[in-house]
Motif scaffolding. Structure first.
Motif, PDB file in Angstrom:
ATOM      1  N   THR A 306       0.831  -1.208   0.000  1.00  0.00           N
ATOM      2  CA  THR A 306       0.000   0.000   0.000  1.00  0.00           C
ATOM      3  C   THR A 306       0.864   1.255   0.000  1.00  0.00           C
ATOM      4  N   PRO A 307       0.603   2.182  -0.919  1.00  0.00           N
ATOM      5  CA  PRO A 307       1.399   3.419  -0.904  1.00  0.00           C
ATOM      6  C   PRO A 307       0.983   4.369   0.225  1.00  0.00           C
ATOM      7  N   THR A 308       1.980   4.932   0.894  1.00  0.00           N
ATOM      8  CA  THR A 308       1.717   5.948   1.921  1.00  0.00           C
ATOM      9  C   THR A 308       2.114   7.328   1.382  1.00  0.00           C
ATOM     10  N   PHE A 309       2.642   7.328   0.144  1.00  0.00           N
ATOM     11  CA  PHE A 309       3.035   8.565  -0.527  1.00  0.00           C
ATOM     12  C   PHE A 309       2.703   8.409  -1.998  1.00  0.00           C
ATOM     13  N   ALA A 310       2.273   9.481  -2.626  1.00  0.00           N
ATOM     14  CA  ALA A 310       2.133   9.450  -4.087  1.00  0.00           C
ATOM     15  C   ALA A 310       2.206  10.854  -4.641  1.00  0.00           C
ATOM     16  N   HIS A 440      -4.951   2.505 -10.167  1.00  0.00           N
ATOM     17  CA  HIS A 440      -5.380   1.546  -9.134  1.00  0.00           C
ATOM     18  C   HIS A 440      -5.200   0.118  -9.646  1.00  0.00           C
ATOM     19  N   ALA A 441      -5.601  -0.097 -10.888  1.00  0.00           N
ATOM     20  CA  ALA A 441      -5.500  -1.446 -11.454  1.00  0.00           C
ATOM     21  C   ALA A 441      -4.038  -1.894 -11.460  1.00  0.00           C
ATOM     22  N   ASP A 442      -3.126  -0.987 -11.845  1.00  0.00           N
ATOM     23  CA  ASP A 442      -1.710  -1.349 -11.881  1.00  0.00           C
ATOM     24  C   ASP A 442      -1.137  -1.592 -10.489  1.00  0.00           C
ATOM     25  N   ILE A 443      -1.547  -0.794  -9.546  1.00  0.00           N
ATOM     26  CA  ILE A 443      -1.034  -0.998  -8.181  1.00  0.00           C
ATOM     27  C   ILE A 443      -1.559  -2.335  -7.654  1.00  0.00           C
ATOM     28  N   ASP A 444      -2.846  -2.574  -7.869  1.00  0.00           N
ATOM     29  CA  ASP A 444      -3.427  -3.814  -7.360  1.00  0.00           C
ATOM     30  C   ASP A 444      -2.802  -5.040  -8.013  1.00  0.00           C
ATOM     31  N   ALA A 445      -2.463  -4.922  -9.282  1.00  0.00           N
ATOM     32  CA  ALA A 445      -1.824  -6.054  -9.958  1.00  0.00           C
ATOM     33  C   ALA A 445      -0.312  -6.065  -9.693  1.00  0.00           C
ATOM     34  N   ARG A 446       0.114  -5.221  -8.791  1.00  0.00           N
ATOM     35  CA  ARG A 446       1.531  -5.105  -8.385  1.00  0.00           C
ATOM     36  C   ARG A 446       2.447  -4.768  -9.555  1.00  0.00           C
ATOM     37  N   LYS A 447       1.885  -4.058 -10.526  1.00  0.00           N
ATOM     38  CA  LYS A 447       2.736  -3.679 -11.654  1.00  0.00           C
ATOM     39  C   LYS A 447       3.623  -2.492 -11.289  1.00  0.00           C
ATOM     40  N   ILE A 448       3.220  -1.752 -10.245  1.00  0.00           N
ATOM     41  CA  ILE A 448       4.145  -0.739  -9.746  1.00  0.00           C
ATOM     42  C   ILE A 448       4.347  -0.976  -8.255  1.00  0.00           C
ATOM     43  N   GLN A 449       5.574  -0.945  -7.857  1.00  0.00           N
ATOM     44  CA  GLN A 449       5.927  -1.151  -6.455  1.00  0.00           C
ATOM     45  C   GLN A 449       6.225   0.202  -5.840  1.00  0.00           C
ATOM     46  N   PRO A 450       5.803   0.386  -4.591  1.00  0.00           N
ATOM     47  CA  PRO A 450       6.163   1.654  -3.948  1.00  0.00           C
ATOM     48  C   PRO A 450       7.667   1.729  -3.659  1.00  0.00           C
ATOM     49  N   GLU A 451       8.184   2.948  -3.806  1.00  0.00           N
ATOM     50  CA  GLU A 451       9.609   3.166  -3.536  1.00  0.00           C
ATOM     51  C   GLU A 451       9.770   3.504  -2.048  1.00  0.00           C
ATOM     52  N   ALA A 452      10.800   2.961  -1.441  1.00  0.00           N
ATOM     53  CA  ALA A 452      10.978   3.177  -0.003  1.00  0.00           C
ATOM     54  C   ALA A 452      11.447   4.606   0.298  1.00  0.00           C
TER      55      ALA A 452
END
Ligand code: BG6
Length: 478
Positions: A306-310, A440-452
């Protein structure tokens, strides 16, 4: 009329939202006599509390000066409590009987009713159905107040929305976005349409980029599974920040009345292009020396993505804005507490001096309300060197802010007065879901990972480069 009493029922009265936001606002409104002191407050939830226990739970959340102590006691004694379920009709019949009895006991014939739904999504459908069937005022109005989340995607939103409209008429439904109640957000319309100098340059010919940023230094709001399911885009960007963007971008409404403003906002939202994963940088905080990482927070999955920043770059495809990046940036666990809108103008054309800077209009929403206009002047002395400075309108010194109600106060007063200007229509929310659907679709399909990024830092490293590439010149003044 004098035969009518206002009854405010808070459903989900034992929950966090009710305790931390709704009741403190009701208390302030009561204290300032912004609602009739005769109003009735009914808390409703599943937990079996006695009235004493309920009062005990509310008390720590309500602030009162010494001289208000007796008044607070009086208010707390008016905060009644009814236990009931969210799925059984019988419970709502009982709630209605209870309200009727209390109205009669006050010697009144009629009631106006507000139902504030401080409830999780899964129960909203049954609750609104039962409320509509059993708890509406006989003579007098009934209004329901809801806050996000309005679904989890476009489909679930549409289904929820259709369901609501089966139970209540559009004019009875108050969909709340508390940012619309903030003083500086309300000021946007006046600033834009009441000042000729801004009105005329407010377009792609003069504006280089717009950035709307809401930075929170804490992890407030993530300590529950709700945030982990939603993430920062659903929790903040596609509602609070997108609403700000639509106020910056919309055309002038015919009048400042609710219908006209909402019509223009919707028209503008329809022009926003969808946001794909190329148009965002997402991040998630990791541990700092004195705070745990997001995945270690209570209620958060150990492998949560889950992203905490965007930060998202949006384009508005219309004649006024096409090509001007609207950057919406937001995060938890950052280095400061600040919410602001920055309109950055283009460079001077036909420049004759040595390096002037872009003008920028800054509207600070919080923590300290402020309007600044960044500009260049001559460095005093013999040369023609430029000095960057700004016109500064800091509210506390110049305007009477203390008299302004807080966002929740203003919005609840609006509900009672029947003013829908600062509430969302279903059509606006549908646009918000449409705009962010691909990402949302890409995040849910884990196509983009959050950067630390480290808790307490400025956010993920690539965010600054992303913003710069989009055309916004960062930190040119401070
Ligand atoms: C809420 C979000 O809508 O707004 C929270 O759910 C967030 O996550 C809060 O902390 C921020 O509101 P404000 O008024 O403190 O900026």
């Amino acid at each position: 009329t004098e035969n009518t009493v206002t009854v405010i029922t808070v459903l989900g009265a034992s929950g966090y939202l009710a305790k931390s936001k709704v009741y403190p606002v009701l208390w302030t409104m009561y204290r300032k006599s912004l609602i009739p002191r005769s109003s009735l407050f009914v808390g409703y939830a599943r937990s079996k509390f006695t009235s004493e226990e309920f009062m005990g739970r509310l008390r720590p959340h309500l602030e009162a000066s010494e001289e208000d102590a007796t008044l607070l006691d009086k208010f707390l004694h008016r905060c009644e409590y009814q236990v009931g379920t969210y799925d059984e009709e019988e419970s709502f019949r009982k709630l209605n009987e209870y309200i009727d009895l209390r109205v009669a006991a006050k010697g009144k014939l009629y009631s106006n009713r507000v139902f504030y739904l401080a409830l999780p999504i899964p129960v909203i459908k049954t609750v609104t159905e039962h409320l509509s069937k059993h708890c509406q005022a006989q003579a007098g109005w009934t209004r329901i107040v809801l806050e996000k989340p309005f679904g989890t995607d476009l489909e679930s939103f549409k289904s929820l929305s259709a369901h609501l409209l089966k139970s209540f008429k559009e004019e009875q439904i108050y969909r709340m976005d508390h940012y619309l109640g903030k003083e500086m957000v309300q000021n946007l319309l006046l600033l834009r349409f009441g000042n000729r100098i801004f009105h005329s340059v407010w377009n792609r010919n003069h504006i280089k980029a717009v950035i709307i940023s809401v930075k929170e230094p804490t992890a407030l709001g993530v300590y529950n599974t709700y945030f982990d399911q939603q993430g920062i885009i659903r929790d903040m960007i596609q509602n609070h920040l997108l609403q700000l963007a639509s106020l910056v971008a919309m055309e002038a409404p015919l009048t400042p009345k609710a219908d006209d403003i909402r019509k223009e906002k919707l028209k503008c939202l329809r022009c926003f292009e969808q946001v794909t994963s190329d148009n965002v940088v997402i991040g998630q905080y990791t541990a700092s020396a004195d705070h745990c990482g997001y995945r270690e927070e209570e209620g958060v999955g150990a492998a949560s993505n889950t992203p905490t920043f965007a930060v998202a770059r949006l384009n508005i495809r219309n004649d006024r804005w096409d090509g001007v990046p609207f950057l919406l940036k937001c995060g938890k666990g950052l280095n400061e507490n600040k919410a602001e809108v920055r309109i950055q103008f283009k460079e001077n054309a036909g420049e004759i001096f040595n390096g002037t800077h872009r003008n920028e209009l800054v509207l600070r929403v919080q923590p300290k309300e402020q309007v600044q206009l960044k500009m260049d002047v001559k460095q005093p002395g013999m040369s023609f060197d430029t000095a960057q400075t700004h016109l500064d309108l800091s509210y506390p010194e110049r305007l009477q802010l203390a008299a302004a109600p807080t966002a929740y106060e203003r919005l609840l007063i609006d509900v009672i007065q029947g003013n829908t200007t600062n509430f969302l229509t279903a059509a606006e929310l549908e646009e918000a879901w449409r705009i962010f659907a691909p990402v949302h679709a890409d995040i849910d399909a884990r196509k983009i990972q959050p950067e630390a990024y480290t808790y307490g830092s400025r956010g993920p490293e690539s965010a600054d480069a992303f913003i710069k590439d989009a055309g916004y010149q960062y930190e040119q003044y401070d």
